[in-house]
Write an enzyme that holds these catalytic residues in place. Structure first.
Site, mmCIF file in Angstrom:
data_model
loop_
_atom_site.group_PDB
_atom_site.id
_atom_site.type_symbol
_atom_site.label_atom_id
_atom_site.label_comp_id
_atom_site.label_asym_id
_atom_site.label_seq_id
_atom_site.Cartn_x
_atom_site.Cartn_y
_atom_site.Cartn_z
ATOM 1 N N LYS A 198 106.921 -47.852 -39.761
ATOM 2 C CA LYS A 198 106.786 -46.537 -39.113
ATOM 3 C C LYS A 198 105.349 -46.060 -39.294
ATOM 4 O O LYS A 198 104.965 -45.579 -40.355
ATOM 5 C CB LYS A 198 107.767 -45.545 -39.773
ATOM 6 C CG LYS A 198 108.245 -44.416 -38.883
ATOM 7 C CD LYS A 198 107.172 -43.480 -38.360
ATOM 8 C CE LYS A 198 106.803 -42.371 -39.302
ATOM 9 N NZ LYS A 198 105.674 -41.532 -38.814
ATOM 10 N N GLU A 273 102.466 -45.201 -52.734
ATOM 11 C CA GLU A 273 101.004 -45.182 -52.915
ATOM 12 C C GLU A 273 100.544 -43.840 -52.404
ATOM 13 O O GLU A 273 100.625 -43.570 -51.196
ATOM 14 C CB GLU A 273 100.354 -46.310 -52.135
ATOM 15 C CG GLU A 273 100.568 -47.656 -52.776
ATOM 16 C CD GLU A 273 99.911 -48.771 -52.007
ATOM 17 O OE1 GLU A 273 99.057 -48.496 -51.150
ATOM 18 O OE2 GLU A 273 100.271 -49.920 -52.258
ATOM 19 N N CYS A 307 92.192 -42.783 -49.585
ATOM 20 C CA CYS A 307 92.972 -42.357 -50.755
ATOM 21 C C CYS A 307 92.144 -42.460 -52.025
ATOM 22 O O CYS A 307 92.225 -41.621 -52.897
ATOM 23 C CB CYS A 307 94.226 -43.204 -50.876
ATOM 24 S SG CYS A 307 93.889 -44.971 -50.978
ATOM 25 N N GLU A 404 93.147 -32.520 -52.839
ATOM 26 C CA GLU A 404 92.660 -33.641 -52.038
ATOM 27 C C GLU A 404 92.275 -33.109 -50.650
ATOM 28 O O GLU A 404 93.130 -32.630 -49.910
ATOM 29 C CB GLU A 404 93.761 -34.699 -51.909
ATOM 30 C CG GLU A 404 93.281 -35.961 -51.231
ATOM 31 C CD GLU A 404 94.395 -36.995 -51.069
ATOM 32 O OE1 GLU A 404 95.543 -36.597 -50.838
ATOM 33 O OE2 GLU A 404 94.095 -38.192 -51.169
HETATM 34 P P1 NAP Z 1 101.690 -38.021 -44.919
HETATM 35 O O1 NAP Z 1 101.663 -36.751 -44.191
HETATM 36 O O2 NAP Z 1 102.381 -38.103 -46.223
HETATM 37 O O3 NAP Z 1 102.269 -39.105 -43.914
HETATM 38 C C1 NAP Z 1 102.414 -40.464 -44.240
HETATM 39 C C2 NAP Z 1 103.537 -41.044 -43.424
HETATM 40 O O4 NAP Z 1 104.774 -40.442 -43.815
HETATM 41 C C3 NAP Z 1 103.412 -40.785 -41.938
HETATM 42 O O5 NAP Z 1 103.890 -41.897 -41.243
HETATM 43 C C4 NAP Z 1 104.297 -39.576 -41.771
HETATM 44 O O6 NAP Z 1 104.733 -39.354 -40.464
HETATM 45 C C5 NAP Z 1 105.435 -39.915 -42.684
HETATM 46 N N1 NAP Z 1 106.261 -38.776 -43.073
HETATM 47 C C6 NAP Z 1 105.962 -37.445 -43.010
HETATM 48 N N2 NAP Z 1 107.014 -36.712 -43.439
HETATM 49 C C7 NAP Z 1 107.994 -37.581 -43.773
HETATM 50 C C8 NAP Z 1 109.318 -37.443 -44.290
HETATM 51 N N3 NAP Z 1 109.851 -36.245 -44.538
HETATM 52 N N4 NAP Z 1 110.035 -38.554 -44.527
HETATM 53 C C9 NAP Z 1 109.516 -39.776 -44.300
HETATM 54 N N5 NAP Z 1 108.279 -39.971 -43.802
HETATM 55 C C10 NAP Z 1 107.523 -38.897 -43.546
HETATM 56 O O7 NAP Z 1 100.225 -38.531 -45.214
HETATM 57 P P2 NAP Z 1 99.049 -38.609 -44.163
HETATM 58 O O8 NAP Z 1 98.584 -37.220 -43.918
HETATM 59 O O9 NAP Z 1 99.460 -39.428 -42.999
HETATM 60 O O10 NAP Z 1 97.985 -39.463 -44.981
HETATM 61 C C11 NAP Z 1 97.158 -38.926 -45.937
HETATM 62 C C12 NAP Z 1 97.675 -39.157 -47.347
HETATM 63 O O11 NAP Z 1 97.906 -40.530 -47.587
HETATM 64 C C13 NAP Z 1 96.669 -38.739 -48.386
HETATM 65 O O12 NAP Z 1 97.297 -38.023 -49.400
HETATM 66 C C14 NAP Z 1 96.135 -40.056 -48.916
HETATM 67 O O13 NAP Z 1 95.611 -39.979 -50.198
HETATM 68 C C15 NAP Z 1 97.323 -40.916 -48.818
HETATM 69 N N6 NAP Z 1 96.938 -42.340 -48.804
HETATM 70 C C16 NAP Z 1 97.177 -43.098 -49.906
HETATM 71 C C17 NAP Z 1 96.808 -44.441 -49.931
HETATM 72 C C18 NAP Z 1 97.076 -45.289 -51.153
HETATM 73 O O14 NAP Z 1 97.078 -46.491 -51.026
HETATM 74 N N7 NAP Z 1 97.294 -44.709 -52.308
HETATM 75 C C19 NAP Z 1 96.183 -45.002 -48.828
HETATM 76 C C20 NAP Z 1 95.929 -44.204 -47.712
HETATM 77 C C21 NAP Z 1 96.329 -42.861 -47.719
HETATM 78 P P3 NAP Z 1 103.894 -38.347 -39.493
HETATM 79 O O15 NAP Z 1 103.379 -39.249 -38.488
HETATM 80 O O16 NAP Z 1 104.808 -37.343 -38.945
HETATM 81 O O17 NAP Z 1 102.830 -37.690 -40.316
#
Ligand code: NAP
Ligand code: MG
Length: 480
Positions: A198, A273, A307, A404
């Site tokens: 997804k 992650e 991240c 962040e």
């Molecule tokens: P996000 O809002 O948490 O979204 C990540 C994924 O989860 C998206 O596909 C999102 O769909 C989905 N999602 C949202 N709500 C959900 C729910 N209730 N249940 C299941 N899935 C759901 O994060 P983002 O804004 O896309 O990305 C930024 C974050 O990712 C930052 O905090 C960053 O640090 C972290 N990150 C971490 C790593 C690592 O390896 N540690 C790497 C890259 C990024 P939608 O399309 O609707 O948003």
């Protein structure tokens, strides 16, 4: 504050191959069981080019009903299909073919990624390479998943087998979709699992492209499925689903907590992650000329949407002003603009939402008393561009130092000695990455050990290697 400016990108030079791909995918569909289908609801959403704000394509919006279909396909492929039953050598053969196809399509994939999420074409290519190194690493592991034989009494034979888990849901963010997708797909399928990917709704297109190549490579139906859609719809349905055995999630801490809650129905396994606010710690004895470009890359790679970004720069007090001066000179040399232009070194943020969020933090930094040494403004001329910003005069308790931001915004904080560096570096609710810069070998090891982070670099930043684990810990409380 935002600065009204002329649009930075008025037209882009898109290759004929990617133009043709986009033409053919104006109504992009879901990939379930090796077939392309619209969402059952018929709903779609727009995929936006963040450099121009133009619509690239309309993408199918999966919800619960489509998740059910995809889980059925993945379940069947796992429970009775050939994938987990074939020899690991045959699985490895299909994986190698997929790897070759990915490499053959590297240029188109990188270009499409840049169009969809705004990362510079240089970064797209570099991250593709990182993704492929991991892909090949895991594909190579397919044939060497071994169990153990334990010592046992005569007449007994004790051994372990490594078994696949089953149906895996891979939920990824938008900041580097190809590498995130490959990190989910490769280890799962190498071990005989099936997967439903997804992507984030802000950048789905390259995952669909991966899906097409997966079919061409010969993965049996249902082994790899791609569901585009939103988190609260498709994402939560996938993470709650009783027939999904594992969720591998990369994204924000908040959503990570929701995923864990959603996993309780069948106690599915979860790997998370999450985010970071990583300290990049520079001692006065560091090799300054080497540390400065890494400090720059640490907060501007992927326009700060990484991240592991080094978004808190701690510099020993006697070096701080000189270091900030040199860093500001390099920031001034960044070329902001069309991410498809190879000369561009800073692209737009990935979405309107992210633009608003980062703009808010730029304002919060100034309101909190930080001084924008360079930058400090969003650029409101079209496209989601903001100025790369160094905030000096930051205290580690300020909002910009605690939360962040996920944009090209750096907080510079002075420290006095080793204890102070460790105390302030660890004074955060995050524990993903950290770095220490020093010429003193003993200090390098001591500080690397004392900084509480999943990944700690010494005299470098953000280097990734597929043989190294990637991840962090310590969410919720700032242990120091
Ligand atoms: P996000 O809002 O948490 O979204 C990540 C994924 O989860 C998206 O596909 C999102 O769909 C989905 N999602 C949202 N709500 C959900 C729910 N209730 N249940 C299941 N899935 C759901 O994060 P983002 O804004 O896309 O990305 C930024 C974050 O990712 C930052 O905090 C960053 O640090 C972290 N990150 C971490 C790593 C690592 O390896 N540690 C790497 C890259 C990024 P939608 O399309 O609707 O948003
Ligand atoms: Mg999101």
């Amino acid at each position: 504050m935002t600065i009204a400016s002329d649009p930075l990108v008025t037209s882009q030079r898109i290759s004929t191959a990617v133009e043709a791909w986009l033409d053919a995918h104006q109504q992009a569909q879901l990939m379930i069981g090796n077939r392309w289908v619209p969402a059952q609801s018929g709903k779609t959403f727009e995929s936006i080019n963040p450099a121009t704000e133009n619509v690239l394509a309309h993408v199918a919006e999966a919800d619960r009903a489509d998740v059910d279909d995809a889980v059925k396909a993945a379940r069947e492929a796992f429970d009775s299909g050939p994938w987990p039953r074939m020899s690991s050598h045959d699985r490895a053969r299909v994986m190698r073919r997929f790897g070759e196809l990915l490499e053959e399509h590297a240029d188109q994939l990188a270009e499409l990624e840049t169009l969809d999420n705004g990362m510079t074409i240089g970064a797209s290519k570099a991250f593709f390479k990182v993704g492929m190194e991991s892909y090949h690493f895991f594909a190579g592991q397919a044939t060497v998943v071994m169990g153990h034989t334990m010592p046992s009494a005569e007449g007994m034979f004790n051994y372990t087998r490594r078994e696949p888990i089953g149906v895996v849901g891979g939920i990824i963010p938008w900041n580097a979709p190809i590498v995130s997708a490959l990190w989910k797909i490769a280890p799962a399928v190498a071990c005989g699992n099936t997967i439903i990917l997804k992507p984030a709704e802000q950048a789905s297109l390259t995952c669909l492209y991966l899906g097409e190549l997966a079919i061409e490579a010969g993965f049996p139906a249902g082994v790899i499925n791609v569901l585009t859609g939103f988190g609260p719809g498709a994402g939560s349905a996938l993470s709650e689903h009783l027939d999904v055995d594992k969720i591998s999630f990369t994204g924000s801490t908040e959503v990570g907590k929701l995923i864990l809650q959603a996993s309780t129905g069948n106690l599915k396994r979860v790997t998370l992650e999450l985010g970071g606010k990583s300290p990049n710690v520079v001692f006065a004895d560091a090799a300054v000329e080497e540390a400065v470009p890494y400090a720059l890359a640490a907060f501007t790679t992927l326009t700060g949407q990484a991240c592991g970004a080094g978004s808190r720069l701690f510099v020993q007090r006697e070096l701080k002003d000189e270091f900030v001066e040199k860093l500001a000179q390099q920031v001034a040399g960044l070329k902001i603009g069309d991410p498809l232009d190879p000369a561009t070194t800073l692209g737009p943020l990935a979405s309107r939402e992210q633009f608003d969020r980062v703009s808010g933090y730029l304002a919060a930094g100034k309101e909190g008393g930080a001084i924008a040494k360079i930058g400090g403004e969003a650029l409101a001329g079209g496209g989601y561009f903001v100025q790369p910003t160094i905030f000096d005069g930051v205290d580690n308790s300020m909002r910009i130092a605690r939360e962040e931001i996920f944009g090209p915004v750096l907080s510079v904080i002075p420290f006095s000695d080793e204890d102070d560096a460790v105390f302030q570096g660890n004074d955060t609710t995050y524990g993903l990455g950290a770095s220490v810069w020093t010429r003193d070998v003993s200090r390098a090891h001591t500080i690397a050990h004392r900084l509480k982070a999943g990944m700690v670099w010494v005299n470098t930043y953000l280097e990734l290697d597929p043989t190294m684990p990637l991840g962090g810990f310590k969410i919720g409380r700032a242990h120091v």
